[in-house]
Scaffold this active site. Structure first.
Site, PDB file in Angstrom:
ATOM      1  N   ARG A 210       0.853  -1.208   0.000  1.00 52.77           N
ATOM      2  CA  ARG A 210       0.000   0.000   0.000  1.00 52.77           C
ATOM      3  C   ARG A 210       0.889   1.258   0.000  1.00 52.77           C
ATOM      4  O   ARG A 210       0.624   2.226  -0.686  1.00 52.77           O
ATOM      5  CB  ARG A 210      -0.917   0.035   1.232  1.00 52.77           C
ATOM      6  CG  ARG A 210      -1.770  -1.185   1.465  1.00 52.77           C
ATOM      7  CD  ARG A 210      -3.136  -1.027   0.839  1.00 52.77           C
ATOM      8  NE  ARG A 210      -3.067  -0.776  -0.583  1.00 52.77           N
ATOM      9  CZ  ARG A 210      -2.781  -1.704  -1.509  1.00 52.77           C
ATOM     10  NH1 ARG A 210      -2.544  -2.946  -1.178  1.00 52.77           N
ATOM     11  NH2 ARG A 210      -2.728  -1.390  -2.775  1.00 52.77           N
TER      12      ARG A 210
ATOM     13  N   ASN B 103      -8.050   9.123   5.917  1.00 51.80           N
ATOM     14  CA  ASN B 103      -7.155   8.502   4.940  1.00 51.80           C
ATOM     15  C   ASN B 103      -5.723   8.481   5.443  1.00 51.80           C
ATOM     16  O   ASN B 103      -5.280   9.380   6.162  1.00 51.80           O
ATOM     17  CB  ASN B 103      -7.226   9.249   3.601  1.00 51.80           C
ATOM     18  CG  ASN B 103      -8.580   9.091   2.953  1.00 51.80           C
ATOM     19  OD1 ASN B 103      -9.360   8.246   3.374  1.00 51.80           O
ATOM     20  ND2 ASN B 103      -8.860   9.885   1.945  1.00 51.80           N
TER      21      ASN B 103
ATOM     22  N   ASP C 155      -3.289   8.053   3.106  1.00 53.06           N
ATOM     23  CA  ASP C 155      -2.460   8.534   1.995  1.00 53.06           C
ATOM     24  C   ASP C 155      -2.095   9.996   2.247  1.00 53.06           C
ATOM     25  O   ASP C 155      -2.573  10.622   3.199  1.00 53.06           O
ATOM     26  CB  ASP C 155      -3.190   8.346   0.642  1.00 53.06           C
ATOM     27  CG  ASP C 155      -4.462   9.193   0.520  1.00 53.06           C
ATOM     28  OD1 ASP C 155      -4.387  10.422   0.756  1.00 53.06           O
ATOM     29  OD2 ASP C 155      -5.530   8.641   0.183  1.00 53.06           O
TER      30      ASP C 155
ATOM     31  N   HIS D   8      -6.207   8.532  11.460  1.00 52.59           N
ATOM     32  CA  HIS D   8      -5.894   7.092  11.405  1.00 52.59           C
ATOM     33  C   HIS D   8      -4.448   6.816  11.013  1.00 52.59           C
ATOM     34  O   HIS D   8      -4.125   5.721  10.553  1.00 52.59           O
ATOM     35  CB  HIS D   8      -6.852   6.382  10.435  1.00 52.59           C
ATOM     36  CG  HIS D   8      -8.262   6.311  10.945  1.00 52.59           C
ATOM     37  ND1 HIS D   8      -9.345   5.998  10.160  1.00 52.59           N
ATOM     38  CD2 HIS D   8      -8.765   6.528  12.198  1.00 52.59           C
ATOM     39  CE1 HIS D   8     -10.454   6.009  10.897  1.00 52.59           C
ATOM     40  NE2 HIS D   8     -10.129   6.345  12.129  1.00 52.59           N
TER      41      HIS D   8
ATOM     42  N   THR E 195     -17.001   9.352   2.687  1.00 51.25           N
ATOM     43  CA  THR E 195     -16.866   8.427   3.809  1.00 51.25           C
ATOM     44  C   THR E 195     -18.192   7.711   4.047  1.00 51.25           C
ATOM     45  O   THR E 195     -19.263   8.306   3.920  1.00 51.25           O
ATOM     46  CB  THR E 195     -16.299   9.126   5.074  1.00 51.25           C
ATOM     47  OG1 THR E 195     -16.329   8.220   6.166  1.00 51.25           O
ATOM     48  CG2 THR E 195     -17.051  10.376   5.437  1.00 51.25           C
ATOM     49  N   SER E 196     -18.087   6.429   4.399  1.00 52.56           N
ATOM     50  CA  SER E 196     -19.282   5.585   4.452  1.00 52.56           C
ATOM     51  C   SER E 196     -20.122   5.820   5.700  1.00 52.56           C
ATOM     52  O   SER E 196     -21.241   5.340   5.783  1.00 52.56           O
ATOM     53  CB  SER E 196     -18.860   4.111   4.416  1.00 52.56           C
ATOM     54  OG  SER E 196     -18.010   3.839   5.517  1.00 52.56           O
TER      55      SER E 196
ATOM     56  N   ASN F 243     -20.937  12.562  -1.275  1.00 56.39           N
ATOM     57  CA  ASN F 243     -20.546  11.150  -1.379  1.00 56.39           C
ATOM     58  C   ASN F 243     -21.117  10.590  -2.687  1.00 56.39           C
ATOM     59  O   ASN F 243     -22.086  11.109  -3.226  1.00 56.39           O
ATOM     60  CB  ASN F 243     -21.095  10.361  -0.182  1.00 56.39           C
ATOM     61  CG  ASN F 243     -20.295   9.113   0.125  1.00 56.39           C
ATOM     62  OD1 ASN F 243     -19.065   9.169   0.188  1.00 56.39           O
ATOM     63  ND2 ASN F 243     -20.953   7.985   0.290  1.00 56.39           N
TER      64      ASN F 243
ATOM     65  N   ALA G  34     -16.615  12.565  -6.100  1.00 52.26           N
ATOM     66  CA  ALA G  34     -15.993  13.701  -5.416  1.00 52.26           C
ATOM     67  C   ALA G  34     -15.236  14.600  -6.391  1.00 52.26           C
ATOM     68  O   ALA G  34     -15.240  15.825  -6.237  1.00 52.26           O
ATOM     69  CB  ALA G  34     -15.039  13.184  -4.334  1.00 52.26           C
TER      70      ALA G  34
HETATM   71  P1  NAD Z   1     -15.092   3.430   3.117  1.00 50.51           P
HETATM   72  O1  NAD Z   1     -14.343   2.624   2.118  1.00 50.51           O
HETATM   73  O2  NAD Z   1     -15.791   2.760   4.228  1.00 50.51           O
HETATM   74  O3  NAD Z   1     -16.194   4.285   2.347  1.00 50.51           O
HETATM   75  C1  NAD Z   1     -15.874   5.024   1.203  1.00 50.51           C
HETATM   76  C2  NAD Z   1     -17.067   5.869   0.813  1.00 50.51           C
HETATM   77  O4  NAD Z   1     -16.691   6.625  -0.319  1.00 50.51           O
HETATM   78  C3  NAD Z   1     -18.320   5.051   0.417  1.00 50.51           C
HETATM   79  O5  NAD Z   1     -19.462   5.598   1.068  1.00 50.51           O
HETATM   80  C4  NAD Z   1     -18.417   5.251  -1.104  1.00 50.51           C
HETATM   81  O6  NAD Z   1     -19.760   5.330  -1.558  1.00 50.51           O
HETATM   82  C5  NAD Z   1     -17.722   6.586  -1.288  1.00 50.51           C
HETATM   83  N1  NAD Z   1     -17.083   6.760  -2.588  1.00 50.51           N
HETATM   84  C6  NAD Z   1     -16.490   5.834  -3.374  1.00 50.51           C
HETATM   85  N2  NAD Z   1     -16.015   6.410  -4.491  1.00 50.51           N
HETATM   86  C7  NAD Z   1     -16.291   7.737  -4.399  1.00 50.51           C
HETATM   87  C8  NAD Z   1     -16.071   8.851  -5.243  1.00 50.51           C
HETATM   88  N3  NAD Z   1     -15.449   8.740  -6.417  1.00 50.51           N
HETATM   89  N4  NAD Z   1     -16.516  10.066  -4.838  1.00 50.51           N
HETATM   90  C9  NAD Z   1     -17.168  10.207  -3.635  1.00 50.51           C
HETATM   91  N5  NAD Z   1     -17.418   9.184  -2.818  1.00 50.51           N
HETATM   92  C10 NAD Z   1     -16.984   7.962  -3.187  1.00 50.51           C
HETATM   93  O7  NAD Z   1     -14.090   4.539   3.631  1.00 50.51           O
HETATM   94  P2  NAD Z   1     -14.056   5.326   4.976  1.00 50.51           P
HETATM   95  O8  NAD Z   1     -15.415   5.763   5.397  1.00 50.51           O
HETATM   96  O9  NAD Z   1     -12.984   6.340   4.809  1.00 50.51           O
HETATM   97  O10 NAD Z   1     -13.590   4.148   5.949  1.00 50.51           O
HETATM   98  C11 NAD Z   1     -12.742   4.411   6.825  1.00 50.51           C
HETATM   99  C12 NAD Z   1     -11.462   3.570   6.769  1.00 50.51           C
HETATM  100  O11 NAD Z   1     -10.866   3.276   5.512  1.00 50.51           O
HETATM  101  C13 NAD Z   1     -10.446   4.428   7.431  1.00 50.51           C
HETATM  102  O12 NAD Z   1     -10.048   3.776   8.586  1.00 50.51           O
HETATM  103  C14 NAD Z   1      -9.268   4.602   6.474  1.00 50.51           C
HETATM  104  O13 NAD Z   1      -8.065   4.598   7.211  1.00 50.51           O
HETATM  105  C15 NAD Z   1      -9.401   3.434   5.574  1.00 50.51           C
HETATM  106  N6  NAD Z   1      -8.906   3.549   4.192  1.00 50.51           N
HETATM  107  C16 NAD Z   1      -8.138   4.615   3.770  1.00 50.51           C
HETATM  108  C17 NAD Z   1      -7.732   4.703   2.428  1.00 50.51           C
HETATM  109  C18 NAD Z   1      -6.860   5.859   1.979  1.00 50.51           C
HETATM  110  O14 NAD Z   1      -6.047   6.354   2.754  1.00 50.51           O
HETATM  111  N7  NAD Z   1      -6.999   6.362   0.747  1.00 50.51           N
HETATM  112  C19 NAD Z   1      -8.115   3.727   1.526  1.00 50.51           C
HETATM  113  C20 NAD Z   1      -8.911   2.639   2.001  1.00 50.51           C
HETATM  114  C21 NAD Z   1      -9.287   2.573   3.339  1.00 50.51           C
END
Ligand code: NAD
Length: 234
Positions: free
Chosen positions: A59, A92, A94, A109, A176-177, A201, A219
């Site tokens: 990752r 996130n 990243d 996180h 965020t979900s 979202n 987004a």
């Molecule tokens: P999640 O994966 O649970 O939810 C992602 C949300 O984003 C969903 O509701 C989805 O419908 C929405 N989504 C997907 N594509 C989208 C887009 N193009 N535009 C707008 N919305 C979009 O993520 P979360 O709620 O952030 O879950 C939290 C956990 O995931 C955290 O603990 C985090 O550390 C971890 N995480 C982080 C990353 C990263 O750093 N990029 C990646 C994966 C998971």
């Protein structure tokens, strides 16, 4: 909207999806082909450290090949031009907000590009692998782990985040979900202190009914449009 002075923006995996970074729950309950319990808990690390370190090494390498998208860029532009405070609290791990130019970012996180020594407690910027157990630059022990808050661990900077929430007139949740606490509860705290609330979202989140307004769609399109609306009202 111009009445809003202090804006607190919570971001989740969805804001980085269009940069090519997988969300948590996108892949049918699996994250990058792994069950969350197998790679993102302290128990998993104790049971099979090689699996966890290899997963995070991949990752960490992958995010360094990704670029910020227009949603990250729009938030950086908002921070630069908005007369009040703009704070990004991100789940996130990243670094795409920073690479887009945002400065006021709190990673609740943890961060992929950071390592944490379990022997001496030092945290340090880290871009390479951890699987080969490199010595800690501070204490020389081979005790580095990803500086990531795993499930069951306490998120970082909660006091500062609560203070920023207390000052917010507008709370915006992006990508965020609404399933991972404590972040999923921020919208209710924001409402309690009288802030307006907006969800952006791809689709309605689990907590969508808590928001005054919801905008659904990618987004990369929704966030720049919202930021331009705010700035036009100045
Ligand atoms: P999640 O994966 O649970 O939810 C992602 C949300 O984003 C969903 O509701 C989805 O419908 C929405 N989504 C997907 N594509 C989208 C887009 N193009 N535009 C707008 N919305 C979009 O993520 P979360 O709620 O952030 O879950 C939290 C956990 O995931 C955290 O603990 C985090 O550390 C971890 N995480 C982080 C990353 C990263 O750093 N990029 C990646 C994966 C998971």
């Amino acid at each position: 909207m111009a009445a809003h002075r202090n804006i607190l923006i919570l971001t989740g995996a969805g804001i980085s999806a269009e940069s090519g970074i997988d969300t948590f729950r996108g892949g049918g309950g699996l994250w990058e082909q792994h069950r969350v319990e197998d790679v993102a808990t302290p128990e998993a690390f104790a049971r099979d450290p090689d699996l966890v370190l290899r997963f995070y090494d991949m990752r960490r390498a992958a995010i360094q090949t990704r670029e910020p998208n227009p949603a990250h860029a729009a938030l950086a532009r908002l921070e630069q031009l908005w007369p009040g405070e703009v704070t990004v609290v991100t789940q996130n791990v990243d670094d795409l907000h920073e690479r887009a130019g945002s400065h006021n970012v709190m990673h609740m996180h943890g961060e992929h590009l950071s390592a944490w020594c379990t022997a001496c407690g030092e945290r340090m910027g880290w871009t390479g692998p951890l699987l080969d157990r490199p010595p800690c630059p501070s204490c020389d022990e081979p005790s580095l782990r990803p500086d990531i808050v795993w499930f069951g661990e306490i998120p970082y900077r909660m006091e500062e985040i609560h203070a920023a929430l207390d000052r917010a007139d507008l709370f915006v949740s992006i990508g965020t979900s609404g399933a991972v606490y404590p972040a999923a509860g921020f919208v209710r705290l924001a409402r309690e202190i009288g802030a307006e609330t907006l969800e952006i979202n791809l689709e309605p989140s689990q907590g969508t009914h808590w928001f005054d307004e919801a905008r659904h769609g990618p987004a990369g399109r929704q966030v720049p449009a919202w930021v331009e609306e705010l700035l036009a009202g100045l």
